[in-house]
Motif scaffolding. Sequence first.
Motif, PDB file in Angstrom:
ATOM      1  N   GLY A 170      25.933 -59.774 -49.208  1.00 46.75           N
ATOM      2  CA  GLY A 170      26.385 -59.557 -50.147  1.00 46.75           C
ATOM      3  C   GLY A 170      25.042 -59.032 -50.714  1.00 46.75           C
ATOM      4  O   GLY A 170      25.210 -58.158 -50.806  1.00 46.75           O
ATOM      5  N   SER A 171      24.706 -59.622 -52.249  1.00 45.47           N
ATOM      6  CA  SER A 171      24.829 -59.062 -53.406  1.00 45.47           C
ATOM      7  C   SER A 171      22.671 -59.220 -52.986  1.00 45.47           C
ATOM      8  O   SER A 171      21.837 -58.747 -53.211  1.00 45.47           O
ATOM      9  N   SER A 172      22.653 -59.488 -52.042  1.00 42.28           N
ATOM     10  CA  SER A 172      21.176 -59.779 -51.183  1.00 42.28           C
ATOM     11  C   SER A 172      20.656 -58.442 -50.769  1.00 42.28           C
ATOM     12  O   SER A 172      19.676 -58.477 -49.799  1.00 42.28           O
ATOM     13  N   GLY A 173      21.277 -57.193 -50.320  1.00 44.74           N
ATOM     14  CA  GLY A 173      21.510 -56.008 -49.097  1.00 44.74           C
ATOM     15  C   GLY A 173      22.687 -55.629 -48.677  1.00 44.74           C
ATOM     16  O   GLY A 173      24.036 -56.539 -48.253  1.00 44.74           O
ATOM     17  N   THR A 174      22.086 -55.232 -47.802  1.00 47.15           N
ATOM     18  CA  THR A 174      23.058 -54.545 -46.730  1.00 47.15           C
ATOM     19  C   THR A 174      22.534 -54.495 -45.929  1.00 47.15           C
ATOM     20  O   THR A 174      22.576 -53.441 -44.317  1.00 47.15           O
ATOM     21  N   GLY A 175      22.135 -55.769 -45.121  1.00 45.20           N
ATOM     22  CA  GLY A 175      22.260 -56.362 -43.700  1.00 45.20           C
ATOM     23  C   GLY A 175      20.557 -56.161 -43.123  1.00 45.20           C
ATOM     24  O   GLY A 175      19.938 -55.645 -43.872  1.00 45.20           O
ATOM     25  N   SER A 176      20.006 -56.528 -41.927  1.00 49.88           N
ATOM     26  CA  SER A 176      18.950 -56.295 -41.672  1.00 49.88           C
ATOM     27  C   SER A 176      19.105 -55.298 -41.209  1.00 49.88           C
ATOM     28  O   SER A 176      19.425 -54.154 -39.685  1.00 49.88           O
ATOM     29  N   ARG A 177      17.802 -54.649 -42.272  1.00 44.27           N
ATOM     30  CA  ARG A 177      17.131 -53.527 -41.545  1.00 44.27           C
ATOM     31  C   ARG A 177      15.452 -53.329 -41.542  1.00 44.27           C
ATOM     32  O   ARG A 177      15.237 -52.309 -41.511  1.00 44.27           O
ATOM     33  N   PHE A 178      15.151 -54.344 -41.337  1.00 46.16           N
ATOM     34  CA  PHE A 178      13.699 -54.219 -41.565  1.00 46.16           C
ATOM     35  C   PHE A 178      13.730 -55.507 -40.472  1.00 46.16           C
ATOM     36  O   PHE A 178      14.188 -56.535 -39.851  1.00 46.16           O
ATOM     37  N   GLY A 179      12.560 -55.272 -39.044  1.00 45.65           N
ATOM     38  CA  GLY A 179      11.914 -56.157 -38.394  1.00 45.65           C
ATOM     39  C   GLY A 179      12.767 -56.029 -36.584  1.00 45.65           C
ATOM     40  O   GLY A 179      14.132 -55.793 -37.349  1.00 45.65           O
ATOM     41  N   GLY A 180      11.536 -56.449 -35.420  1.00 47.74           N
ATOM     42  CA  GLY A 180      12.657 -55.965 -34.623  1.00 47.74           C
ATOM     43  C   GLY A 180      13.106 -54.888 -34.669  1.00 47.74           C
ATOM     44  O   GLY A 180      13.410 -54.114 -35.009  1.00 47.74           O
ATOM     45  N   SER A 181      12.778 -53.521 -32.967  1.00 50.63           N
ATOM     46  CA  SER A 181      12.974 -52.685 -32.726  1.00 50.63           C
ATOM     47  C   SER A 181      13.934 -51.999 -32.651  1.00 50.63           C
ATOM     48  O   SER A 181      14.526 -51.222 -33.097  1.00 50.63           O
ATOM     49  N   ALA A 182      15.310 -52.940 -32.399  1.00 47.63           N
ATOM     50  CA  ALA A 182      17.054 -52.135 -33.103  1.00 47.63           C
ATOM     51  C   ALA A 182      17.559 -51.715 -34.572  1.00 47.63           C
ATOM     52  O   ALA A 182      17.337 -50.992 -34.405  1.00 47.63           O
TER      53      ALA A 182
END
Length: 486
Positions: free
Chosen positions: A451-463
Amino acid sequence: MLLDENTWTGNVLIDGNWVSGSAGVFDVIEPATGATLGRVGRADAADVTRAAGAAVFAQRSWAALPHTERAGVMRRAGDLWSKFSDEISWWNIREVGAVAGMAGFAVHVAEQECYEAAALPGRAYGELIPSEQPRLSMARRVPAGVVGVISPFNVPIILGIRSVAPALALGNAVILKPDPRTAVTGGVVLARIFEEAGLPPGVLQMLPGTADVGEALVEHPAVRVISFTGSTAAGRRVGELAGRHLKRAHLELGGNSAMIVLDDADVDAAVNLAAWGSFFHQGQICMTTGRHLVHDRIYEDFVERLSAKALSLPVGDPAGGQVALGPLIDAGQRDKVHQLVRSSIETGAVLSAGGEYENLFYRATVLSDVAFDAPAFTEEIFGPVAPVTRFSDLDDAVRLATSSEYGLSLGIITRDPLKGLALADRIPTGIVHINDQTVNDEANSPFGGVGSSGTGSRFGGSAANVEAFTETQWVTLRSTPPSYPF
């Protein structure tokens, strides 16, 4: 000493050289006292052009190094965070207003981010693909090239290093634009760590500046990926501009995270979690617990105990002694917080604790009977304020939790963890913590919101990091060239 002021005072870092910024200087202001701690260079768009040219050249050589050499730089950087932890923490306390525990936590996370990044260069970076032709077909991940990192004031070490370290490890060059209010902690420290770790000149450059520098980063054709952390309003502008220039923008934005306290919860445990979630680092964290949704059966007890906890928390200069809350970053942020508190009271919320400030020190505040349309419920406060709203059943809790445009972090407190997980399945969010509050971070875990918190998990974890900072390339190899029919 890591931060010799003779090196960085009044300067930016371009192509391995500490030089004057083209736009002058920023004063480094201590929010707790108003004292000037130093001066950093102020960059402009012309500096971005110079840095981007140097980055293109430096990146090719950096990416061509053996993976072991890039990994070695990351490991040495991790060691340096530990070696200079006291010096870095001192700056974090003075420049950011962080309490000692927060300052130490930021250094620990930065150390771990570098160690996690050290594993990236040596991991498998592609796959073989079956082909109907007599050839070897594969997909491989290659560095994106030059990455622009734009980091905010609130947790400048963590919110810079979590992009800088993996982007570098994967063979990219990075241009870092820290917030000018915390440019030493969020910029100079990172630049000096990697200098000392042996990163080649030009691979990491540091340009403190205002929005014009960020805009120039997004627009420059050599910068292929933007990693932005900041407000949702600013993130929308970054995303729009990046889209216009056909480049990826990874956006980690605001939050208004809910902690849902079910009727079977231990009230004392829930209050302890609530106080940490809302008041840690003066509430200046994107994951801060911004809404406490509490079941009718324990609501009054929860409000009473949380209010008592808030009133007991000491507020003051974190450099001068043991306090729970330090200062807000500046008067503008303080006034925004106070306006949200006052306007929510005007719409019917009850001030159960706090709501007062002296200079930049805002007391831990509890608002009860907060309606779902009150400003303190609908907006990200970014201050030490705990709005509390009651619910009657699980459907009511879901309705309230999903009424926000944000979807960053969620906490659910219950004696039945599986019941909590089933409830979480009904609420869109990037992060879920059962029997914990909303503020958590580990270097090896994916981080990001919806939502308005951003574009998803793009930080942390190798993948997530590989996806964020590399491109996928299709490659085929033949022993002899094919013969086409024309």
